[in-house]
Design a protein around this motif. Structure first.
Motif, PDB file in Angstrom:
ATOM      1  N   ALA A   1      10.282  -7.037  -4.103  1.00 26.83           N
ATOM      2  CA  ALA A   1      10.201  -7.696  -5.441  1.00 26.83           C
ATOM      3  C   ALA A   1       8.699  -8.397  -5.658  1.00 26.83           C
ATOM      4  O   ALA A   1       8.259  -8.582  -6.862  1.00 26.83           O
ATOM      5  CB  ALA A   1      11.069  -9.013  -5.199  1.00 26.83           C
ATOM      6  N   LEU A   2       7.872  -8.469  -4.657  1.00 25.09           N
ATOM      7  CA  LEU A   2       6.785  -8.990  -4.650  1.00 25.09           C
ATOM      8  C   LEU A   2       5.505  -7.614  -5.053  1.00 25.09           C
ATOM      9  O   LEU A   2       4.503  -8.108  -5.370  1.00 25.09           O
ATOM     10  CB  LEU A   2       6.169  -9.723  -3.649  1.00 25.09           C
ATOM     11  CG  LEU A   2       6.925 -10.984  -3.238  1.00 25.09           C
ATOM     12  CD1 LEU A   2       6.277 -11.743  -1.993  1.00 25.09           C
ATOM     13  CD2 LEU A   2       6.686 -11.862  -4.557  1.00 25.09           C
ATOM     14  N   GLY A   3       5.940  -6.422  -4.565  1.00 27.64           N
ATOM     15  CA  GLY A   3       5.174  -5.210  -4.569  1.00 27.64           C
ATOM     16  C   GLY A   3       4.383  -5.046  -3.270  1.00 27.64           C
ATOM     17  O   GLY A   3       4.119  -6.012  -2.687  1.00 27.64           O
ATOM     18  N   CYS A   4       4.162  -3.912  -2.776  1.00 28.28           N
ATOM     19  CA  CYS A   4       3.946  -3.574  -1.533  1.00 28.28           C
ATOM     20  C   CYS A   4       2.315  -3.642  -1.641  1.00 28.28           C
ATOM     21  O   CYS A   4       1.848  -3.828  -0.709  1.00 28.28           O
ATOM     22  CB  CYS A   4       4.471  -2.081  -1.236  1.00 28.28           C
ATOM     23  SG  CYS A   4       6.190  -2.196  -1.058  1.00 28.28           S
ATOM     24  N   ASN A   5       1.796  -3.070  -2.653  1.00 28.58           N
ATOM     25  CA  ASN A   5       0.276  -3.056  -2.610  1.00 28.58           C
ATOM     26  C   ASN A   5      -0.390  -2.004  -1.702  1.00 28.58           C
ATOM     27  O   ASN A   5      -1.160  -2.214  -1.150  1.00 28.58           O
ATOM     28  CB  ASN A   5      -0.347  -4.307  -2.676  1.00 28.58           C
ATOM     29  CG  ASN A   5      -0.093  -5.075  -3.648  1.00 28.58           C
ATOM     30  OD1 ASN A   5      -0.059  -4.670  -4.891  1.00 28.58           O
ATOM     31  ND2 ASN A   5       0.110  -6.495  -3.585  1.00 28.58           N
ATOM     32  N   CYS A   6       0.531  -0.809  -1.334  1.00 26.54           N
ATOM     33  CA  CYS A   6       0.073   0.094  -0.441  1.00 26.54           C
ATOM     34  C   CYS A   6      -1.112   0.611  -0.867  1.00 26.54           C
ATOM     35  O   CYS A   6      -1.408   1.170  -1.908  1.00 26.54           O
ATOM     36  CB  CYS A   6       0.989   1.154  -0.308  1.00 26.54           C
ATOM     37  SG  CYS A   6       2.714   0.420   0.332  1.00 26.54           S
ATOM     38  N   ASP A   7      -2.161   0.936  -0.013  1.00 29.58           N
ATOM     39  CA  ASP A   7      -3.495   1.719  -0.699  1.00 29.58           C
ATOM     40  C   ASP A   7      -3.158   3.233  -0.735  1.00 29.58           C
ATOM     41  O   ASP A   7      -2.574   3.808  -0.063  1.00 29.58           O
ATOM     42  CB  ASP A   7      -4.474   1.545   0.782  1.00 29.58           C
ATOM     43  CG  ASP A   7      -5.612   2.103   0.349  1.00 29.58           C
ATOM     44  OD1 ASP A   7      -6.419   1.421  -0.362  1.00 29.58           O
ATOM     45  OD2 ASP A   7      -6.091   3.390   0.514  1.00 29.58           O
ATOM     46  N   ARG A   8      -3.522   3.324  -2.028  1.00 29.44           N
ATOM     47  CA  ARG A   8      -3.281   4.876  -2.306  1.00 29.44           C
ATOM     48  C   ARG A   8      -3.860   6.153  -1.682  1.00 29.44           C
ATOM     49  O   ARG A   8      -3.513   6.976  -1.448  1.00 29.44           O
ATOM     50  CB  ARG A   8      -3.702   5.241  -3.808  1.00 29.44           C
ATOM     51  CG  ARG A   8      -5.142   4.910  -4.020  1.00 29.44           C
ATOM     52  CD  ARG A   8      -5.569   5.131  -5.501  1.00 29.44           C
ATOM     53  NE  ARG A   8      -6.894   5.202  -5.773  1.00 29.44           N
ATOM     54  CZ  ARG A   8      -7.820   6.151  -5.631  1.00 29.44           C
ATOM     55  NH1 ARG A   8      -7.315   7.275  -5.210  1.00 29.44           N
ATOM     56  NH2 ARG A   8      -9.164   6.016  -6.000  1.00 29.44           N
ATOM     57  N   VAL A   9      -5.005   5.832  -1.016  1.00 30.00           N
ATOM     58  CA  VAL A   9      -5.705   6.581   0.092  1.00 30.00           C
ATOM     59  C   VAL A   9      -4.919   6.742   1.194  1.00 30.00           C
ATOM     60  O   VAL A   9      -4.645   7.674   1.938  1.00 30.00           O
ATOM     61  CB  VAL A   9      -6.998   6.406   0.149  1.00 30.00           C
ATOM     62  CG1 VAL A   9      -7.960   7.338   1.232  1.00 30.00           C
ATOM     63  CG2 VAL A   9      -7.834   6.507  -1.217  1.00 30.00           C
ATOM     64  N   GLY A  10      -4.807   5.422   2.196  1.00 31.70           N
ATOM     65  CA  GLY A  10      -4.130   5.258   3.408  1.00 31.70           C
ATOM     66  C   GLY A  10      -2.820   5.409   3.558  1.00 31.70           C
ATOM     67  O   GLY A  10      -2.348   5.567   4.591  1.00 31.70           O
ATOM     68  N   SER A  11      -2.217   5.233   2.427  1.00 33.18           N
ATOM     69  CA  SER A  11      -0.435   5.482   2.697  1.00 33.18           C
ATOM     70  C   SER A  11       0.161   6.655   2.126  1.00 33.18           C
ATOM     71  O   SER A  11      -0.347   7.332   1.437  1.00 33.18           O
ATOM     72  CB  SER A  11       0.034   4.058   1.880  1.00 33.18           C
ATOM     73  OG  SER A  11      -0.019   4.141   0.514  1.00 33.18           O
ATOM     74  N   LEU A  12       1.148   6.881   2.491  1.00 32.56           N
ATOM     75  CA  LEU A  12       1.888   8.103   2.383  1.00 32.56           C
ATOM     76  C   LEU A  12       2.743   8.179   1.000  1.00 32.56           C
ATOM     77  O   LEU A  12       3.108   8.887   0.288  1.00 32.56           O
ATOM     78  CB  LEU A  12       2.853   8.672   3.203  1.00 32.56           C
ATOM     79  CG  LEU A  12       2.270   8.754   4.539  1.00 32.56           C
ATOM     80  CD1 LEU A  12       3.345   8.948   5.862  1.00 32.56           C
ATOM     81  CD2 LEU A  12       1.740  10.365   4.601  1.00 32.56           C
ATOM     82  N   SER A  13       2.942   6.757   0.519  1.00 36.19           N
ATOM     83  CA  SER A  13       3.881   6.518  -0.552  1.00 36.19           C
ATOM     84  C   SER A  13       3.640   5.059  -1.038  1.00 36.19           C
ATOM     85  O   SER A  13       2.825   4.286  -0.242  1.00 36.19           O
ATOM     86  CB  SER A  13       5.203   6.718  -0.586  1.00 36.19           C
ATOM     87  OG  SER A  13       5.876   5.511   0.377  1.00 36.19           O
ATOM     88  N   THR A  14       3.903   4.539  -2.100  1.00 33.94           N
ATOM     89  CA  THR A  14       3.977   3.214  -2.332  1.00 33.94           C
ATOM     90  C   THR A  14       5.109   2.436  -1.965  1.00 33.94           C
ATOM     91  O   THR A  14       5.039   0.966  -2.387  1.00 33.94           O
ATOM     92  CB  THR A  14       3.822   3.206  -4.215  1.00 33.94           C
ATOM     93  OG1 THR A  14       5.320   3.580  -4.406  1.00 33.94           O
ATOM     94  CG2 THR A  14       2.775   4.100  -4.744  1.00 33.94           C
ATOM     95  N   ASP A  15       6.000   2.888  -1.127  1.00 28.34           N
ATOM     96  CA  ASP A  15       7.185   2.198  -0.739  1.00 28.34           C
ATOM     97  C   ASP A  15       6.737   1.607   0.602  1.00 28.34           C
ATOM     98  O   ASP A  15       5.792   2.079   1.221  1.00 28.34           O
ATOM     99  CB  ASP A  15       8.261   3.369  -0.356  1.00 28.34           C
ATOM    100  CG  ASP A  15       8.708   3.722  -1.680  1.00 28.34           C
ATOM    101  OD1 ASP A  15       8.901   3.278  -2.612  1.00 28.34           O
ATOM    102  OD2 ASP A  15       9.148   4.981  -1.426  1.00 28.34           O
ATOM    103  N   CYS A  16       7.536   0.374   0.965  1.00 31.69           N
ATOM    104  CA  CYS A  16       7.108  -0.239   2.120  1.00 31.69           C
ATOM    105  C   CYS A  16       8.512  -0.821   2.532  1.00 31.69           C
ATOM    106  O   CYS A  16       9.617  -0.838   2.099  1.00 31.69           O
ATOM    107  CB  CYS A  16       6.041  -1.448   1.942  1.00 31.69           C
ATOM    108  SG  CYS A  16       6.654  -2.847   0.994  1.00 31.69           S
ATOM    109  N   GLY A  17       8.580  -1.434   3.889  1.00 32.67           N
ATOM    110  CA  GLY A  17       9.597  -1.961   4.479  1.00 32.67           C
ATOM    111  C   GLY A  17      10.095  -3.278   3.678  1.00 32.67           C
ATOM    112  O   GLY A  17       9.123  -4.006   3.195  1.00 32.67           O
ATOM    113  N   ILE A  18      11.372  -3.544   3.364  1.00 32.15           N
ATOM    114  CA  ILE A  18      11.854  -4.462   2.409  1.00 32.15           C
ATOM    115  C   ILE A  18      11.455  -5.796   3.161  1.00 32.15           C
ATOM    116  O   ILE A  18      10.898  -6.738   2.277  1.00 32.15           O
ATOM    117  CB  ILE A  18      13.200  -4.462   2.566  1.00 32.15           C
ATOM    118  CG1 ILE A  18      13.653  -3.198   1.908  1.00 32.15           C
ATOM    119  CG2 ILE A  18      14.018  -5.587   1.835  1.00 32.15           C
ATOM    120  CD1 ILE A  18      15.235  -2.892   1.596  1.00 32.15           C
ATOM    121  N   THR A  19      11.637  -6.118   4.373  1.00 34.58           N
ATOM    122  CA  THR A  19      11.189  -7.428   4.810  1.00 34.58           C
ATOM    123  C   THR A  19       9.990  -7.638   5.612  1.00 34.58           C
ATOM    124  O   THR A  19       9.289  -8.442   5.465  1.00 34.58           O
ATOM    125  CB  THR A  19      12.216  -7.740   5.974  1.00 34.58           C
ATOM    126  OG1 THR A  19      12.456  -6.921   7.029  1.00 34.58           O
ATOM    127  CG2 THR A  19      13.784  -8.019   5.398  1.00 34.58           C
TER     128      THR A  19
END
Length: 71
Positions: free
Chosen positions: A5-23
């Motif tokens: 709900a808050l947004g993962c804010n995964c880094d576009r270079v360092g992460s494989l996707s924009t998804d993250c663990g729910i909790t």
């Protein structure tokens, strides 16, 4: 806390996707990246966002481009 709900804010270079663990909010990091948002270099690497490997102990990384997805 629900990170979806808050947004993962995964880094576009360092992460494989924009998804993250729910909790946990932990993003799925590429090799050589770490941190909840994959916005840091893993131990033995330097110079975020390139995350270059130290040649000593990581000889297999010579010439590998992380940004091109070669890892």
């Amino acid at each position: 806390m629900c990170f979806v709900a808050l947004g993962c804010n995964c880094d576009r270079v360092g992460s494989l996707s924009t998804d993250c663990g729910i909790t946990s909010g932990q993003c799925n990091c590429r090799r050589m990246y770490t941190g909840r948002q994959c916005n840091q270099c893993s131990k033995g690497f330097y110079s975020f966002p390139e995350c270059k490997g130290w040649l000593v102990g990581y000889p297999f990384l010579r010439g590998v481009s992380v940004l091109s997805g070669g890892v």
